[in-house]
Write a protein that holds these residues in place. Structure first.
Motif, PDB file in Angstrom:
ATOM      1  N   LEU A  71       0.901  -1.235   0.043  1.00 26.68           N
ATOM      2  CA  LEU A  71      -0.091   0.154  -0.092  1.00 26.68           C
ATOM      3  C   LEU A  71       0.820   1.389   0.239  1.00 26.68           C
ATOM      4  CD1 LEU A  71      -2.759  -1.053   2.690  1.00 26.68           C
ATOM      5  CD2 LEU A  71      -2.938  -1.203   0.026  1.00 26.68           C
ATOM      6  N   PRO A  72       0.269   2.297  -0.406  1.00 25.19           N
ATOM      7  CA  PRO A  72       1.206   3.520  -0.494  1.00 25.19           C
ATOM      8  C   PRO A  72       1.483   3.985   1.004  1.00 25.19           C
ATOM      9  CG  PRO A  72      -0.853   3.827  -1.737  1.00 25.19           C
ATOM     10  CD  PRO A  72      -1.014   2.644  -1.071  1.00 25.19           C
ATOM     11  N   SER A  73       2.361   4.826   1.062  1.00 25.21           N
ATOM     12  CA  SER A  73       2.796   5.484   2.365  1.00 25.21           C
ATOM     13  C   SER A  73       1.864   6.183   3.108  1.00 25.21           C
ATOM     14  CB  SER A  73       3.969   6.336   2.397  1.00 25.21           C
ATOM     15  OG  SER A  73       3.715   7.688   1.522  1.00 25.21           O
ATOM     16  N   GLN A  74       1.753   6.366   4.398  1.00 27.42           N
ATOM     17  CA  GLN A  74       0.592   6.990   4.877  1.00 27.42           C
ATOM     18  C   GLN A  74       0.406   8.488   4.570  1.00 27.42           C
ATOM     19  OE1 GLN A  74       1.734   6.624   8.917  1.00 27.42           O
ATOM     20  NE2 GLN A  74       1.497   4.242   9.012  1.00 27.42           N
ATOM     21  N   ARG A  75       1.744   8.952   4.329  1.00 30.46           N
ATOM     22  CA  ARG A  75       1.543  10.374   3.841  1.00 30.46           C
ATOM     23  C   ARG A  75       1.046  10.562   2.224  1.00 30.46           C
ATOM     24  NH1 ARG A  75       4.212  14.703   5.623  1.00 30.46           N
ATOM     25  NH2 ARG A  75       5.889  13.349   6.875  1.00 30.46           N
ATOM     26  N   ALA A  76       1.505   9.653   1.362  1.00 30.85           N
ATOM     27  CA  ALA A  76       0.914   9.707   0.164  1.00 30.85           C
ATOM     28  C   ALA A  76      -0.460   9.432  -0.167  1.00 30.85           C
ATOM     29  CB  ALA A  76       1.954   8.753  -0.665  1.00 30.85           C
ATOM     30  N   LEU A  77      -0.828   8.280   0.751  1.00 31.19           N
ATOM     31  CA  LEU A  77      -2.553   8.105   0.507  1.00 31.19           C
ATOM     32  C   LEU A  77      -3.233   9.317   1.070  1.00 31.19           C
ATOM     33  CD1 LEU A  77      -4.500   6.420  -0.520  1.00 31.19           C
ATOM     34  CD2 LEU A  77      -4.379   5.077   1.826  1.00 31.19           C
ATOM     35  N   ALA A  78      -2.714   9.672   2.280  1.00 26.46           N
ATOM     36  CA  ALA A  78      -3.399  10.799   2.929  1.00 26.46           C
ATOM     37  C   ALA A  78      -3.630  12.361   1.814  1.00 26.46           C
ATOM     38  CB  ALA A  78      -2.884  11.554   4.373  1.00 26.46           C
ATOM     39  N   THR A  79      -2.306  12.317   1.300  1.00 32.59           N
ATOM     40  CA  THR A  79      -2.469  13.460   0.203  1.00 32.59           C
ATOM     41  C   THR A  79      -3.541  13.152  -0.794  1.00 32.59           C
ATOM     42  OG1 THR A  79      -0.243  14.045   0.629  1.00 32.59           O
ATOM     43  CG2 THR A  79      -1.172  14.746  -1.668  1.00 32.59           C
ATOM     44  N   ALA A  80      -3.676  11.872  -1.277  1.00 32.59           N
ATOM     45  CA  ALA A  80      -4.385  11.621  -2.539  1.00 32.59           C
ATOM     46  C   ALA A  80      -6.036  11.606  -2.046  1.00 32.59           C
ATOM     47  CB  ALA A  80      -4.272  10.185  -3.195  1.00 32.59           C
ATOM     48  N   LEU A  81      -6.018  11.391  -0.701  1.00 34.90           N
ATOM     49  CA  LEU A  81      -7.468  11.114  -0.461  1.00 34.90           C
ATOM     50  C   LEU A  81      -7.929  12.403   0.171  1.00 34.90           C
ATOM     51  CD1 LEU A  81      -7.701   7.659   1.597  1.00 34.90           C
ATOM     52  CD2 LEU A  81      -8.333   8.177  -0.736  1.00 34.90           C
ATOM     53  N   GLY A  82      -6.989  13.570   0.458  1.00 35.72           N
ATOM     54  CA  GLY A  82      -7.604  14.812   1.115  1.00 35.72           C
ATOM     55  C   GLY A  82      -7.970  14.567   2.492  1.00 35.72           C
ATOM     56  N   VAL A  83      -7.304  13.631   3.291  1.00 35.82           N
ATOM     57  CA  VAL A  83      -7.326  13.633   4.821  1.00 35.82           C
ATOM     58  C   VAL A  83      -6.105  13.759   5.563  1.00 35.82           C
ATOM     59  CG1 VAL A  83      -9.474  11.861   4.271  1.00 35.82           C
ATOM     60  CG2 VAL A  83      -7.000  11.104   4.627  1.00 35.82           C
ATOM     61  N   SER A  84      -6.433  13.792   6.633  1.00 35.98           N
ATOM     62  CA  SER A  84      -4.926  13.868   7.606  1.00 35.98           C
ATOM     63  C   SER A  84      -4.090  12.667   7.623  1.00 35.98           C
ATOM     64  CB  SER A  84      -5.434  14.455   8.822  1.00 35.98           C
ATOM     65  OG  SER A  84      -5.903  13.170   9.628  1.00 35.98           O
ATOM     66  N   ARG A  85      -2.897  12.787   7.693  1.00 35.92           N
ATOM     67  CA  ARG A  85      -2.004  11.501   7.811  1.00 35.92           C
ATOM     68  C   ARG A  85      -2.484  10.736   9.003  1.00 35.92           C
ATOM     69  NH1 ARG A  85       4.716  11.433   8.232  1.00 35.92           N
ATOM     70  NH2 ARG A  85       4.806   9.240   8.324  1.00 35.92           N
ATOM     71  N   SER A  86      -2.978  11.536  10.117  1.00 35.09           N
ATOM     72  CA  SER A  86      -3.247  10.631  11.367  1.00 35.09           C
ATOM     73  C   SER A  86      -4.617   9.600  11.128  1.00 35.09           C
ATOM     74  CB  SER A  86      -3.560  11.605  12.509  1.00 35.09           C
ATOM     75  OG  SER A  86      -4.820  12.499  12.145  1.00 35.09           O
ATOM     76  N   THR A  87      -5.450  10.186   9.952  1.00 33.90           N
ATOM     77  CA  THR A  87      -6.586   9.409   9.621  1.00 33.90           C
ATOM     78  C   THR A  87      -5.987   8.109   8.958  1.00 33.90           C
ATOM     79  OG1 THR A  87      -8.001  11.221   9.405  1.00 33.90           O
ATOM     80  CG2 THR A  87      -8.502   9.308   8.212  1.00 33.90           C
ATOM     81  N   VAL A  88      -4.983   8.186   8.145  1.00 35.22           N
ATOM     82  CA  VAL A  88      -4.499   6.859   7.451  1.00 35.22           C
ATOM     83  C   VAL A  88      -3.697   6.129   8.536  1.00 35.22           C
ATOM     84  CG1 VAL A  88      -3.237   5.867   5.532  1.00 35.22           C
ATOM     85  CG2 VAL A  88      -4.333   8.187   5.217  1.00 35.22           C
ATOM     86  N   THR A  89      -3.000   6.720   9.274  1.00 30.14           N
ATOM     87  CA  THR A  89      -2.219   5.944  10.149  1.00 30.14           C
ATOM     88  C   THR A  89      -3.094   5.144  11.078  1.00 30.14           C
ATOM     89  OG1 THR A  89      -0.393   7.583  10.201  1.00 30.14           O
ATOM     90  CG2 THR A  89      -0.496   6.294  11.946  1.00 30.14           C
ATOM     91  N   ALA A  90      -4.123   5.638  11.578  1.00 29.72           N
ATOM     92  CA  ALA A  90      -5.157   4.989  12.443  1.00 29.72           C
ATOM     93  C   ALA A  90      -5.946   3.962  11.536  1.00 29.72           C
ATOM     94  CB  ALA A  90      -6.301   6.088  12.928  1.00 29.72           C
ATOM     95  N   ALA A  91      -6.144   4.079  10.292  1.00 29.74           N
ATOM     96  CA  ALA A  91      -6.680   3.175   9.566  1.00 29.74           C
ATOM     97  C   ALA A  91      -5.752   1.784   9.480  1.00 29.74           C
ATOM     98  CB  ALA A  91      -7.233   3.757   8.234  1.00 29.74           C
ATOM     99  N   TYR A  92      -4.661   2.254   8.786  1.00 33.19           N
ATOM    100  CA  TYR A  92      -3.583   1.132   8.780  1.00 33.19           C
ATOM    101  C   TYR A  92      -3.449   0.338  10.089  1.00 33.19           C
ATOM    102  CZ  TYR A  92      -1.854   2.662   4.203  1.00 33.19           C
ATOM    103  OH  TYR A  92      -1.912   2.894   2.700  1.00 33.19           O
ATOM    104  N   GLY A  93      -3.494   1.073  11.352  1.00 36.02           N
ATOM    105  CA  GLY A  93      -3.300   0.415  12.572  1.00 36.02           C
ATOM    106  C   GLY A  93      -4.605  -0.509  12.780  1.00 36.02           C
ATOM    107  N   LEU A  94      -5.621  -0.016  12.513  1.00 33.61           N
ATOM    108  CA  LEU A  94      -6.818  -1.001  12.977  1.00 33.61           C
ATOM    109  C   LEU A  94      -6.727  -2.296  11.911  1.00 33.61           C
ATOM    110  CD1 LEU A  94      -9.448   1.808  12.416  1.00 33.61           C
ATOM    111  CD2 LEU A  94      -9.218   0.170  14.559  1.00 33.61           C
TER     112      LEU A  94
END
Length: 491
Positions: A71-94
């Motif tokens: 999967l993309p890095s947390q920062r790269a996916l956050a940029t593409a989705l228009g969300v915060s990096r913490s949102t992607v980090t938490a989703a990956y953690g789940l």
């Protein structure tokens, strides 16, 4: 008999070519993953990390993303989705806690999956068709139907139907009268064509799919314009083709092809010379001849997709075909009535050598034995009404284009576009904005729009969106303030 061969402005750099040839990599770009994640969130419907984790899990369960994909890095996916990096980090953690994701130092996060592997997902291209959830759908440039279709239905007599019922209704090549009508359509544009060179299909999308199935093998190299029709990209990717992009900006593409031919031997070249989707631009005569000269000199099999050719803003006549400048057995031309008359009239065609037509018809028999015969009877009638239909469409499209350009200027968007030669959408550059993030933010606000990378073989055009202008319900006017705000937030 020529069969498909084996095997600044110019953005075919070494890096671009290398990216195009990396078909076997198990890393999914953030732009592509963002387009697969359709309908996963709307503002106010729940915790964003949980929603994102559920959407990623569904991709794994369905097999839309292969097990083991990085999967993309947390920062790269956050940029593409228009969300915060913490949102992607938490989703990956789940996902990692649930056993759906495996993270290793230095190698990224790999998705685990339990779904069966089938056809690759289509990046949401058709996701909005058939849905009416109260939002504004700008993801398609499809037009409403012309009254000529209803009139053609009324003109069918009982005798017409009785004559058709005398046969068994299985016509894998198409209704003979329609094949002859389409052949005459091409002859009237200066391209000698026999009815035996025509295969009737369920729209131009099936035509493109049949060509990829019949003329391309997994691992074959296919040259495409960049940008290009995303339905063709999906069909070619699903077939396992290696896509190499050329600039879709006139003679620059022809010169790039001449330079490329010494390094890559493509199975075929896919072009949209008459009217291009998504740019809406057409090749002028010198450009057409420049392309033809290179294609003929290199002996390259050419697929000419003229699906949008009948939506010209300038011309009354049938489009001039690139195939007329190439060896007769070295081309396949795609056409359709669905764009001009009505999307519900699922009738297109392929014009090619009789050898290729037989090969593609055999493949078509495996998925359907005949396009609906009554629809084909309507099409015979509608072919005779092309001049009137073109004039009616042209008048409406010109009116809506002028209104849309006025609207964009009045909103002081600062967006840029080149006035199209036809079609039903603008190819718009939004300076400084991230198109993927803009589309994701807009989706969460109830507006569907297609970002530029969806039309690119190498996920380019990160600052572009396709903006349909032909809607009749004022959807664009309502959506534009939302899009302007989302573009600003995506920066």
């Amino acid at each position: 008999m020529c069969e498909p061969p084996e095997g600044g402005k110019d953005h075919l750099t070494a890096i671009g070519l290398r990216r195009a040839m990396m078909g076997g990599m198990d890393r999914i770009p953030p732009t592509r993953l963002s387009r697969l994640l359709t309908g996963w969130s709307k503002e106010g419907t729940g915790a964003m990390p949980q929603l994102l984790a559920e959407a990623l899990r569904e991709l794994a369960q369905r097999g839309d993303v292969a097990p083991g994909t990085v999967l993309p890095s947390q920062r790269a996916l956050a940029t593409a989705l228009g969300v915060s990096r913490s949102t992607v980090t938490a989703a990956y953690g789940l996902l990692e806690a649930e056993g759906w994701l495996e993270s290793r130092q230095g190698s990224g996060s790999r998705l685990r999956g339990s779904g069966s592997m089938g056809e690759p997902a289509t990046e949401g291209r058709l996701a909005s068709f058939g849905t009416r959830d109260g939002g504004i759908d700008l993801s398609s440039g499809a037009l409403d139907g012309l009254s000529a279709v209803a009139a053609a239905v009324g003109d069918l007599s009982a005798d017409d139907l009785t004559a058709a019922l005398a046969g068994d209704g299985y016509l894998p090549y198409g209704l003979p009268e329609l094949r002859e009508g389409i052949a005459e359509y091409h002859r009237s544009a200066g391209l000698p064509t026999a009815a035996e060179q025509i295969l009737v299909t369920a729209g131009s999308q099936q035509a493109v799919w049949l060509i990829t199935q019949g003329l391309v093998e997994p691992g074959d190299t296919v040259i495409v314009e960049d940008p290009t029709y995303r339905g063709a990209l999906e069909a070619l990717r699903a077939r396992g083709a290696r896509l190499v992009p050329l600039p879709a900006d006139g003679a620059h593409g022809a010169r790039a092809l001449a330079r490329l031919a010494g390094h890559v031997r493509p199975r075929l070249v896919y072009l949209q010379p008459s009217l291009h989707n998504p740019t809406g631009l057409g090749m002028d005569e010198p450009t057409r001849r420049a392309w033809a000269a290179v294609l003929a000199e290199q002996g390259l099999y050419t697929v000419e997709d003229n699906a949008y050719a009948e939506l010209s803003l300038h011309h009354d006549a049938a489009p001039v075909s690139l195939a007329g400048l190439l060896p007769p057995a070295a081309t396949a031309t795609v056409g359709t009535l669905s764009k001009l008359f009505w999307g519900g009239l699922r009738l297109g065609w392929i014009r090619a050598s009789t050898t290729v037509i037989r090969r593609l018809a055999d493949i078509k028999k495996s998925v359907d034995l005949s396009c609906p015969v009554v629809d084909q009877m309507l099409a015979v009638n509608l072919l005779r009404q092309l001049p009137e239909a073109r004039a009616r469409r042209r008048s409406r499209l010109r009116e809506r284009l002028a209104e849309t350009e006025r609207l964009l200027r009045d909103q002081h968007t600062g967006w840029r576009w080149e006035r199209p030669d036809g079609g039903s959408a603008l190819w718009v550059e939004i300076p400084g904005a991230d198109a993927e993030a803009t589309a994701q933010l807009a989706r969460r606000a109830g507006v569907l729009i297609v970002p530029g990378p969806a039309f690119s073989a190498v996920d380019g055009f990160r600052h572009h969106v396709r903006l349909p202008f032909a809607d009749r319900d004022g959807g664009l006017e309502k959506a534009l303030p939302v899009l302007v705000d989302c573009a600003r937030r995506s920066r």
